[in-house]
Design a protein around this motif. Structure first.
Motif, mmCIF file in Angstrom:
data_model
loop_
_atom_site.group_PDB
_atom_site.id
_atom_site.type_symbol
_atom_site.label_atom_id
_atom_site.label_comp_id
_atom_site.label_asym_id
_atom_site.label_seq_id
_atom_site.Cartn_x
_atom_site.Cartn_y
_atom_site.Cartn_z
ATOM 1 N N PRO A 122 0.828 -1.214 0.000
ATOM 2 C CA PRO A 122 0.000 0.000 0.000
ATOM 3 C C PRO A 122 0.860 1.262 0.000
ATOM 4 C CG PRO A 122 -0.118 -1.160 2.118
ATOM 5 C CD PRO A 122 0.559 -2.081 1.175
ATOM 6 N N GLY A 123 0.686 2.055 -1.046
ATOM 7 C CA GLY A 123 1.488 3.267 -1.180
ATOM 8 C C GLY A 123 2.914 3.004 -1.629
ATOM 9 N N GLY A 124 3.211 1.762 -2.039
ATOM 10 C CA GLY A 124 4.592 1.411 -2.389
ATOM 11 C C GLY A 124 4.700 0.671 -3.708
ATOM 12 N N GLU A 125 5.625 -0.268 -3.749
ATOM 13 C CA GLU A 125 6.034 -0.955 -4.967
ATOM 14 C C GLU A 125 5.423 -2.351 -5.019
ATOM 15 O OE1 GLU A 125 10.414 -1.569 -7.094
ATOM 16 O OE2 GLU A 125 10.274 -1.622 -4.906
ATOM 17 N N SER A 126 5.208 -2.852 -6.221
ATOM 18 C CA SER A 126 4.820 -4.255 -6.350
ATOM 19 C C SER A 126 6.067 -5.120 -6.269
ATOM 20 C CB SER A 126 4.096 -4.498 -7.672
ATOM 21 O OG SER A 126 5.000 -4.477 -8.761
ATOM 22 N N MET A 127 5.911 -6.348 -5.810
ATOM 23 C CA MET A 127 7.053 -7.249 -5.714
ATOM 24 C C MET A 127 7.527 -7.683 -7.099
ATOM 25 S SD MET A 127 6.302 -9.415 -2.219
ATOM 26 C CE MET A 127 8.037 -9.562 -1.792
ATOM 27 N N ALA A 128 6.617 -7.718 -8.059
ATOM 28 C CA ALA A 128 7.016 -8.034 -9.433
ATOM 29 C C ALA A 128 7.899 -6.927 -10.001
ATOM 30 C CB ALA A 128 5.780 -8.230 -10.305
ATOM 31 N N ALA A 129 7.548 -5.664 -9.724
ATOM 32 C CA ALA A 129 8.374 -4.543 -10.182
ATOM 33 C C ALA A 129 9.724 -4.544 -9.485
ATOM 34 C CB ALA A 129 7.647 -3.225 -9.936
ATOM 35 N N MET A 130 9.726 -4.899 -8.193
ATOM 36 C CA MET A 130 10.978 -5.006 -7.445
ATOM 37 C C MET A 130 11.916 -6.008 -8.107
ATOM 38 S SD MET A 130 11.468 -6.770 -3.694
ATOM 39 C CE MET A 130 11.214 -8.406 -4.424
ATOM 40 N N GLN A 131 11.377 -7.173 -8.460
ATOM 41 C CA GLN A 131 12.220 -8.179 -9.098
ATOM 42 C C GLN A 131 12.706 -7.715 -10.466
ATOM 43 O OE1 GLN A 131 10.457 -11.883 -10.622
ATOM 44 N NE2 GLN A 131 12.174 -13.020 -9.732
ATOM 45 N N ALA A 132 11.821 -7.141 -11.246
ATOM 46 C CA ALA A 132 12.183 -6.726 -12.608
ATOM 47 C C ALA A 132 13.320 -5.712 -12.601
ATOM 48 C CB ALA A 132 10.962 -6.158 -13.327
ATOM 49 N N ARG A 133 13.244 -4.711 -11.736
ATOM 50 C CA ARG A 133 14.291 -3.677 -11.776
ATOM 51 C C ARG A 133 15.599 -4.161 -11.146
ATOM 52 N NH1 ARG A 133 15.283 -2.191 -6.132
ATOM 53 N NH2 ARG A 133 13.269 -1.908 -5.103
ATOM 54 N N SER A 134 15.514 -5.053 -10.151
ATOM 55 C CA SER A 134 16.756 -5.542 -9.542
ATOM 56 C C SER A 134 17.477 -6.525 -10.464
ATOM 57 C CB SER A 134 16.484 -6.179 -8.181
ATOM 58 O OG SER A 134 15.581 -7.256 -8.274
ATOM 59 N N VAL A 135 16.738 -7.418 -11.119
ATOM 60 C CA VAL A 135 17.360 -8.336 -12.080
ATOM 61 C C VAL A 135 17.954 -7.550 -13.243
ATOM 62 C CG1 VAL A 135 16.908 -10.165 -13.767
ATOM 63 C CG2 VAL A 135 15.960 -10.331 -11.456
ATOM 64 N N ALA A 136 17.244 -6.542 -13.718
ATOM 65 C CA ALA A 136 17.762 -5.716 -14.812
ATOM 66 C C ALA A 136 19.063 -5.023 -14.408
ATOM 67 C CB ALA A 136 16.717 -4.688 -15.232
ATOM 68 N N GLY A 161 17.684 -8.319 1.507
ATOM 69 C CA GLY A 161 17.202 -9.696 1.516
ATOM 70 C C GLY A 161 16.209 -10.019 0.421
ATOM 71 N N ASP A 162 15.107 -9.271 0.330
ATOM 72 C CA ASP A 162 14.101 -9.572 -0.687
ATOM 73 C C ASP A 162 14.631 -9.333 -2.101
ATOM 74 O OD1 ASP A 162 12.177 -10.471 1.052
ATOM 75 O OD2 ASP A 162 11.004 -8.622 1.074
ATOM 76 N N ILE A 163 15.511 -8.352 -2.240
ATOM 77 C CA ILE A 163 16.104 -8.082 -3.555
ATOM 78 C C ILE A 163 16.937 -9.282 -4.008
ATOM 79 C CG2 ILE A 163 17.664 -6.589 -4.850
ATOM 80 C CD1 ILE A 163 15.055 -5.222 -4.020
ATOM 81 N N ILE A 164 17.813 -9.762 -3.139
ATOM 82 C CA ILE A 164 18.681 -10.879 -3.507
ATOM 83 C C ILE A 164 17.866 -12.148 -3.714
ATOM 84 C CG2 ILE A 164 20.582 -12.358 -2.711
ATOM 85 C CD1 ILE A 164 21.778 -9.865 -1.371
ATOM 86 N N LYS A 165 16.861 -12.367 -2.892
ATOM 87 C CA LYS A 165 15.994 -13.532 -3.086
ATOM 88 C C LYS A 165 15.331 -13.498 -4.458
ATOM 89 C CE LYS A 165 13.203 -14.503 0.318
ATOM 90 N NZ LYS A 165 12.313 -14.330 1.503
ATOM 91 N N SER A 166 14.889 -12.325 -4.886
ATOM 92 C CA SER A 166 14.220 -12.222 -6.186
ATOM 93 C C SER A 166 15.208 -12.429 -7.334
ATOM 94 C CB SER A 166 13.513 -10.876 -6.318
ATOM 95 O OG SER A 166 14.402 -9.801 -6.492
ATOM 96 N N ILE A 167 16.444 -11.977 -7.160
ATOM 97 C CA ILE A 167 17.485 -12.189 -8.180
ATOM 98 C C ILE A 167 17.816 -13.675 -8.283
ATOM 99 C CG2 ILE A 167 19.912 -11.748 -8.743
ATOM 100 C CD1 ILE A 167 19.480 -8.965 -7.339
ATOM 101 N N LEU A 168 17.937 -14.340 -7.139
ATOM 102 C CA LEU A 168 18.224 -15.771 -7.141
ATOM 103 C C LEU A 168 17.070 -16.567 -7.736
ATOM 104 C CD1 LEU A 168 19.925 -16.149 -3.642
ATOM 105 C CD2 LEU A 168 21.021 -16.412 -5.877
#
Length: 237
Positions: A122-136, A161-168
């Motif tokens: 709420p008021g923030g980022e989607s987890m899908a967008a988080m993964q997309a920009r970190s992997v990119a 933590g969540d960034i690295i988990k999404s990259i992995l």
């Protein structure tokens, strides 16, 4: 192909108290986190790192500095830390600054656990967008370092933590909805090599062990049938 060493920041005052810090300013490593970051720096001292790229948040900057300090005198040793906003923490929006025990009572909590691809904070980022920009961000930096330093280049990305988990999860070919199966502890080291046909994951969530083999590893893009002979450290001089 180049190799990226993914390092989560060391433990913070917020981690220790169960607070979701998010992108809040002034969240720094506690003494345990500084010790963890120093140990990770020591582990990486035997690896000729060509660059250290970090999330711009303070806890990652501090962790990255421990790594950089222990690279002094190594061939191709980086002299500065580069910052990449693509590696910054997830924007947790209205969840930022709240206790995890409180957040666990929210209806959204169970969705974060079981179907993160459907979550927008709420008021923030989607987890899908988080993964997309970190992997990119990882793939962009990785390609640049390989182009500059060759396929044997090894670099470090310091993030969250969540960034690295999404990259992995992306490197494993896992759907984002499965990424909660991955654990990434404070100051842990995970290793990914991006090839022309697929990524190869060499380690996840390690907090001990010799990493000197990274300076003497095979750069082939092919997976060894049967598992191969393993990694070999360079001879002592």
């Amino acid at each position: 192909m180049a190799t990226v060493i993914l390092v989560r920041h060391g433990r913070t005052t917020a981690n220790a108290s169960g607070l979701l810090a998010g992108r809040a300013a002034g969240v720094s490593l506690d003494q345990s986190g500084r010790d963890q970051a120093a140990l990770t720096g020591d582990r990486l001292a035997a690896v000729p790192v060509v660059s250290v790229v970090s999330s711009p948040l303070e806890r990652c900057r501090q962790t990255a500095q421990f790594i950089l300090d222990r690279q002094a005198g190594c061939p191709h040793a980086p002299v500065t830390i580069n910052f990449d906003a693509g590696l910054t923490e997830c924007d947790y929006g209205q969840w930022q600054g709240r206790m995890l025990t409180d957040l666990a009572t929210e209806d959204l909590w169970s969705v974060v656990q079981s179907q993160p691809s459907a979550v927008t904070f709420p008021g923030g980022e989607s987890m899908a967008a988080m993964q997309a920009r970190s992997v990119a961000a990882i793939r962009r930096n990785d390609a640049a370092f390989e182009a500059e330093h060759g396929p044997g280049a090894v670099w470090v990305a310091v993030s969250h933590g969540d960034i690295i988990k999404s990259i992995l999860a992306d490197a494993f070919g896992m759907h984002l909805d499965l990424f909660q199966r991955i654990t990434v502890g404070p100051a842990s080291v995970s290793i990914v090599r991006y090839g022309t046909s697929r990524p190869s994951v060499y380690a996840t969530n390690t907090d001990a062990g010799d990493l000197s083999w990274l300076s003497n590893s095979d750069h082939s893009d092919d997976a060894p049938v049967g598992g191969g002979a393993g990694n070999t450290a360079p001879p002592a001089h």
